[in-house]
Design a protein around this motif. Structure first.
Motif, short mmCIF file in Angstrom:
data_model
loop_
_atom_site.label_atom_id
_atom_site.label_comp_id
_atom_site.label_asym_id
_atom_site.label_seq_id
_atom_site.Cartn_x
_atom_site.Cartn_y
_atom_site.Cartn_z
N ILE A 1 0.85 -1.19 0.00
CA ILE A 1 0.00 0.00 0.00
C ILE A 1 0.88 1.24 0.00
N SER A 2 0.76 2.04 -1.05
CA SER A 2 1.48 3.31 -1.09
C SER A 2 0.56 4.36 -0.47
N VAL A 3 0.91 4.83 0.73
CA VAL A 3 0.00 5.74 1.44
C VAL A 3 0.13 7.20 0.99
N THR A 4 1.19 7.49 0.26
CA THR A 4 1.34 8.81 -0.34
C THR A 4 2.36 8.71 -1.47
N GLU A 5 2.17 9.49 -2.52
CA GLU A 5 3.19 9.52 -3.58
C GLU A 5 4.23 10.60 -3.27
N ARG A 6 3.92 11.45 -2.28
CA ARG A 6 4.85 12.55 -1.96
C ARG A 6 6.12 12.03 -1.30
N CYS A 7 7.18 12.79 -1.48
CA CYS A 7 8.44 12.36 -0.89
C CYS A 7 9.29 13.57 -0.51
N MET B 1 12.38 9.83 -8.43
CA MET B 1 11.65 11.10 -8.59
C MET B 1 12.64 12.25 -8.64
N PRO B 2 13.46 12.34 -9.71
CA PRO B 2 14.51 13.37 -9.72
C PRO B 2 13.96 14.78 -9.67
N GLU B 3 12.73 14.94 -10.17
CA GLU B 3 12.11 16.26 -10.08
C GLU B 3 10.75 16.13 -9.43
N LYS B 4 10.34 17.22 -8.81
CA LYS B 4 8.99 17.23 -8.22
C LYS B 4 8.01 17.03 -9.37
N ALA C 1 25.14 10.77 -0.96
CA ALA C 1 23.72 10.78 -0.57
C ALA C 1 23.07 12.07 -1.05
N LEU C 2 23.82 13.16 -0.93
CA LEU C 2 23.33 14.46 -1.41
C LEU C 2 23.12 14.43 -2.93
N GLU C 3 24.03 13.76 -3.61
CA GLU C 3 23.91 13.67 -5.08
C GLU C 3 22.70 12.79 -5.47
N ILE C 4 22.53 11.68 -4.79
CA ILE C 4 21.44 10.76 -5.17
C ILE C 4 20.08 11.33 -4.80
N ALA C 5 19.94 11.76 -3.54
CA ALA C 5 18.62 12.22 -3.06
C ALA C 5 18.39 13.71 -3.30
N GLN C 6 19.45 14.40 -3.74
CA GLN C 6 19.40 15.84 -3.97
C GLN C 6 19.02 16.61 -2.71
N LYS C 7 19.53 16.08 -1.59
CA LYS C 7 19.29 16.69 -0.28
C LYS C 7 20.31 16.07 0.67
N ASP C 8 20.73 16.80 1.67
CA ASP C 8 21.75 16.31 2.60
C ASP C 8 21.07 15.40 3.64
#
Ligand code: SAM
Ligand code: SF4
Length: 321
Positions: free
Chosen positions: A15-21, A29-32, A128-135
């Protein structure tokens, strides 16, 4: 019991409870997305639970909460508790990026969660910053520590990618081994949402890297798990998920439900049927019929590998992987 047209027993609901991340992983999901599903279109936990009861009554034995990032959805522990109280023997698990796990792990275990799969693609903060585009790495690792501390069983998922994290396969395995967590390497599954430049490692390339350091035996498959298992001399097992292999789908036992109520027979394909209206009307029989039809129409296999190979147009953040 739910049995599809290829005689596979379907007893696993994701069950995917949200598509948001809160991450923007390059392979997912490289871009919103252009637009999110509006919050009012999401099924409430009470509505999702109505479907969960039907699924359990029809023979589902394993439920995994996923997303997007499931911990972004408020009151997730209450949803877990609803499922646990209805059927305490259910194999109840979650997949999370672990960023918000610190501070919530205890609540999740108290609610009845038994296991959690956490995505760790690297142990280097800059990668991790490069993959997730966040620290993200510090929070992720602290989240894992806390999950272990409160007694959750933790498994790690790693997607090895060329020129990004392929040089960390052994380090991530050793990190897991030292904490008694199993690791599953997931072959990157091409999809139209991912960053075009990504090149995943195939299992033979991965095994070649691991063979340089370890001796291990091929243990084959275990039940309906999609992992191909290998056992090292000291007994530690690791798994590889190989969706490009011909027999990957032979024992597939799963269907997927999105937060909007789309029931999806296969991770690869776009096809889905909605349980949304039936659940909103309180039409249990109608929702059960949709469930049976989705199981009946489960395709024999995906199209990642083989002669008719194509890139999937299904978003992982929507189906929950
Ligand atoms: N946000 C959570 C997480 O990352 O663990 C749960 C959702 S995520 C879609 C579920 C799993 O799908 C993760 O282990 C992630 O690594 C994997 N995944 C996402 N995109 C993928 C891709 N293109 N190929 C292989 N695995 C992918
Ligand atoms: Fe988010 Fe998980 Fe997708 Fe990464 S893999 S973008 S954490 S849903």
């Amino acid at each position: 019991m739910l049995i599809d047209s290829y005689d596979r027993v379907v007893d696993y609901l994701r069950i995917s409870v949200t598509e948001r991340c809160n991450f923007r992983c390059q392979y997912c999901m490289p871009e919103k997305p252009f637009s999110w599903v509006p919050k009012e279109n999401l099924l409430t936990f009470e509505e999702l639970f109505e479907f969960v009861k039907i699924a359990i009554d029809e023979g589902v034995k394993k439920i995994r909460i996923t997303g997007g990032e499931p911990l972004l959805r408020e009151d997730l522990d209450k949803f877990i508790k609803m499922i646990y109280d209805y059927e305490p023997t259910i194999d109840l698990a979650m997949t999370s990026n672990a960023y918000l796990l610190k501070g919530t792990a205890q609540k999740l275990i108290d609610a009845g969660l038994k296991r959690i799969n956490v995505s760790i693609d690297t142990l280097k903060p800059e990668i991790a910053l490069e993959i997730a585009q966040k620290d993200v790495l510090k929070n992720v690792l602290e989240g894992v520590d806390e999950a272990l501390k409160v007694g959750l069983k933790v498994k790690v998922n790693m997607v090895p990618m060329k020129s990004i994290n392929a040089d960390e396969i052994i380090d991530v395995l050793e990190y897991c081994k030292a904490r008694n967590m199993s690791i599953r390497f997931i072959e990157y599954m091409e999809n139209s949402f991912a960053k075009k430049e990504i090149k995943g490692l195939k299992s033979n390339e991965l095994l070649a890297i691991l063979k340089e350091k370890y001796e291990f035996e091929d243990e084959g498959f275990d039940g309906a798990s999609p992992s191909h298992y290998y056992k090292m001399k000291d007994g530690y097992r690791f798994g590889i998920i190989e969706p490009y292999e011909d027999d990957f789908c032979k024992k597939c036992n799963r269907i997927r439900l999105t937060a909007e109520g789309q029931l999806i027979p296969c991770l690869y394909f776009d096809e889905a049927m909605s349980i949304r209206e039936s659940i909103k009307r309180g039409d249990i029989k109608g929702a059960a019929l949709v469930l049976k039809e989705v199981v009946r129409t489960k395709p024999e296999k995906n199209r990642w590998g083989g002669e008719d190979a194509e890139v999937s147009k299904r978003a992982f953040y929507e189906t929950g992987g």
